[in-house]
Design an enzyme around this catalytic site. Structure first.
Site, PDB file in Angstrom:
ATOM      1  N   ARG A 276       0.304  -0.405  -4.318  1.00 19.37           N
ATOM      2  CA  ARG A 276      -0.217  -1.630  -3.723  1.00 19.37           C
ATOM      3  C   ARG A 276      -1.154  -1.276  -2.576  1.00 19.37           C
ATOM      4  O   ARG A 276      -2.346  -1.165  -2.751  1.00 19.37           O
ATOM      5  CB  ARG A 276       0.937  -2.539  -3.263  1.00 19.37           C
ATOM      6  N   ASP A 277      -0.606  -1.058  -1.409  1.00 23.10           N
ATOM      7  CA  ASP A 277      -1.449  -0.786  -0.251  1.00 23.10           C
ATOM      8  C   ASP A 277      -2.270   0.479  -0.447  1.00 23.10           C
ATOM      9  O   ASP A 277      -3.403   0.576   0.019  1.00 23.10           O
ATOM     10  CB  ASP A 277      -0.565  -0.664   0.993  1.00 23.10           C
TER      11      ASP A 277
ATOM     12  N   ASN B 177      -2.304   4.806   4.746  1.00 22.88           N
ATOM     13  CA  ASN B 177      -0.901   4.676   5.126  1.00 22.88           C
ATOM     14  C   ASN B 177      -0.371   6.017   5.630  1.00 22.88           C
ATOM     15  O   ASN B 177      -0.980   7.066   5.441  1.00 22.88           O
ATOM     16  CB  ASN B 177      -0.076   4.257   3.904  1.00 22.88           C
TER      17      ASN B 177
ATOM     18  N   HIS C   1       6.145  -0.679   8.528  1.00 23.16           N
ATOM     19  CA  HIS C   1       4.986  -0.330   7.705  1.00 23.16           C
ATOM     20  C   HIS C   1       3.906   0.219   8.635  1.00 23.16           C
ATOM     21  O   HIS C   1       3.279  -0.528   9.391  1.00 23.16           O
ATOM     22  CB  HIS C   1       4.483  -1.566   6.963  1.00 23.16           C
TER      23      HIS C   1
ATOM     24  N   HIS D 172       0.484   2.882   9.565  1.00 19.93           N
ATOM     25  CA  HIS D 172      -0.722   3.567   9.101  1.00 19.93           C
ATOM     26  C   HIS D 172      -0.988   4.749  10.020  1.00 19.93           C
ATOM     27  O   HIS D 172      -0.527   4.780  11.164  1.00 19.93           O
ATOM     28  CB  HIS D 172      -1.905   2.605   9.072  1.00 19.93           C
TER      29      HIS D 172
ATOM     30  N   CYS E  91      -6.418  -1.464   4.598  1.00 20.02           N
ATOM     31  CA  CYS E  91      -6.610  -2.888   4.343  1.00 20.02           C
ATOM     32  C   CYS E  91      -8.094  -3.211   4.235  1.00 20.02           C
ATOM     33  O   CYS E  91      -8.859  -2.927   5.161  1.00 20.02           O
ATOM     34  CB  CYS E  91      -5.987  -3.718   5.460  1.00 20.02           C
TER      35      CYS E  91
END
Length: 310
Positions: free
Chosen positions: A17-18, A251, A209, A211, A242
C-alpha cells in the site's frame, strides 16, 4: 542467548500500500499476491495489501480489489486495507476484506489534498464506516495522518490528535494509528504523543506509522514501542511515501525494524529471505534500496550470523 528489544513489538508490512504509492511502475495482481504470500509465509504478522483510493489519483492501487478477492479468508485475517469513506469499506468488504484502516489527517489542508474533504467531514462519516465493518464481523482502525507535522500547515499540536482520538464518533475503532507522515518527528516527540494517547484517550491498540525522511524511522519506532505502541509499520527497502505530502520520502524499512526488534519468528535465514524478496521487488520497480540492515547483510563481515553468505 537471543536478545530482543521488545517481544510485543509487531511489524505490519505496508509495502503493497504505502510502499507502492509513489512508484512509477505497476505491479500485477499476481505479483502482489506472490509478495503478500511470501511475507506471510516468512512470518510477518500483518500486512497492508492495498488502498481503495481512486485509481486515477493513485494508479499503483488500481488492482486492490482484485488482490483482496484472490486472498484466502485465512490470509485476509492478517491483512489490512486503507479506506477513507464508508463506501470504501463497503467495496473492500464485498471483495472479502475484514480489516480496514480508516484514515484521515489531523490537519485540514492535508486532508483536503489527500482525501478531498475536511477533517470534520471525515470524522462525521466514521460511524457509518465502523457500522459497516461491524456488520461483517470485521475490525476498523482509526488512522490519523500528519499527527506531528503537515506539509502545508507546519507543526500539528498534540492536542489536535488527542481531541480526535477522544471524539465519540471514533468509538468502535479497535486500534489507533499515529502517523509521522513526513518523517519529521524526533524520538522525544514520538514518545510524548504515544504516551499521551495511551493515557488520555480510550484504550485501544496503538500503531506507529513512521517514515525515514530525516533518518529517524527506526529510532522513532523504538521510542513508540517503549511508550506503549504494540505495532510498527514498515515497508521493504524503505519503499514509499505520500503523493499528496511534499517532502515525504519512504517508509521505515521493514528489514531495519526487524533487525532492531528481533521478534521470535525472525532468524538469520528468515532475514536473508526477506532481504532477497526486498531486493527482487525493488529491482522490479526500479527503486533504490534504503535499508541499512539490508546493506549490512550484504557486507563481508562473515563472522556475524546475520550476514548473507553467498
Amino acid at each position: 542467548m537471543t536478545l530482543s528489544f521488545e517481544s510485543r513489538a509487531l511489524l505490519r508490512d505496508v509495502t503493497l500500500r504505502d510502499g507502492l504509492q509513489l512508484t512509477g511502475k505497476m505491479l500485477t495482481t499476481d505479483r502482489k499476491l506472490e509478495i503478500a504470500r511470501r511475507l506471510l509465509e516468512l512470518g510477518v504478522p500483518a500486512l497492508e495489501v492495498g488502498s481503495m483510493a481512486r485509481p486515477d489519483l493513485v494508479p499503483p492501487m488500481a488492482n486492490t480489489v482484485e488482490v483482496i478477492t484472490e486472498l484466502t479468508p485465512d490470509e485476509l485475517d492478517r491483512c489490512w486495507v486503507w479506506v477513507a469513506t464508508p463506501r470504501h469499506v463497503e467495496k473492500a468488504a464485498a471483495a472479502g476484506a475484514k480489516h480496514f484502516q480508516y484514515c484521515f489527517s489531523a490537519s485540514d489542508s492535508h486532508n483536503q489534498a489527500n482525501i478531498g474533504r475536511t477533517t470534520e467531514d471525515s470524522l462525521a462519516a466514521m460511524p457509518a464506516a465502523i457500522e459497516l465493518a461491524n456488520e461483517i464481523g470485521g475490525s476498523i482502525q482509526l488512522c490519523i495522518a500528519t499527527s506531528f507535522t503537515c506539509p502545508f500547515e507546519g507543526r500539528v499540536p498534540q492536542r489536535r490528535v488527542i481531541d480526535i482520538a477522544n471524539d465519540p464518533r471514533t468509538v468502535g475503532a479497535i486500534d489507533i494509528v499515529i502517523c509521522d507522515t513526513l518523517g519529521q518527528a524526533i524520538p522525544a516527540e514520538v514518545s510524548s504523543l504515544i504516551s499521551r494517547v495511551q493515557w488520555e484517550t480510550p484504550q485501544r491498540g496503538i500503531v506507529f506509522h513512521g517514515h525515514d525522511t530525516w533518518g529517524l524511522g527506526v529510532a522513532n519506532s523504538l521510542a513508540a514501542v517503549a511508550a506503549g505502541a504494540m505495532t510498527v509499520d514498515g515497508a521493504l527497502g524503505g519503499l514509499g511515501g505520500c503523493p499528496f505530502a511534499p517532502g515525504a520520502s519512504g517508509n521505515t524499512a521493514s528489514e531495519d525494524l526487524l533487525f532492531a526488534t528481533r521478534p521470535e519468528w525472525l532468524s538469520p535465514s528468515t532475514f536473508e529471505s526477506l532481504v532477497q524478496l526486498s531486493e527482487a521487488t525493488l529491482a522490479e520497480l526500479g527503486e533504490p534500496n534504503r535499508s541499512k540492515a539490508a546493506e549490512g547483510a550484504r557486507s563481508k563481515a562473515n563472522a556475524f550470523e546475520w550476514v548473507i553468505r553467498e
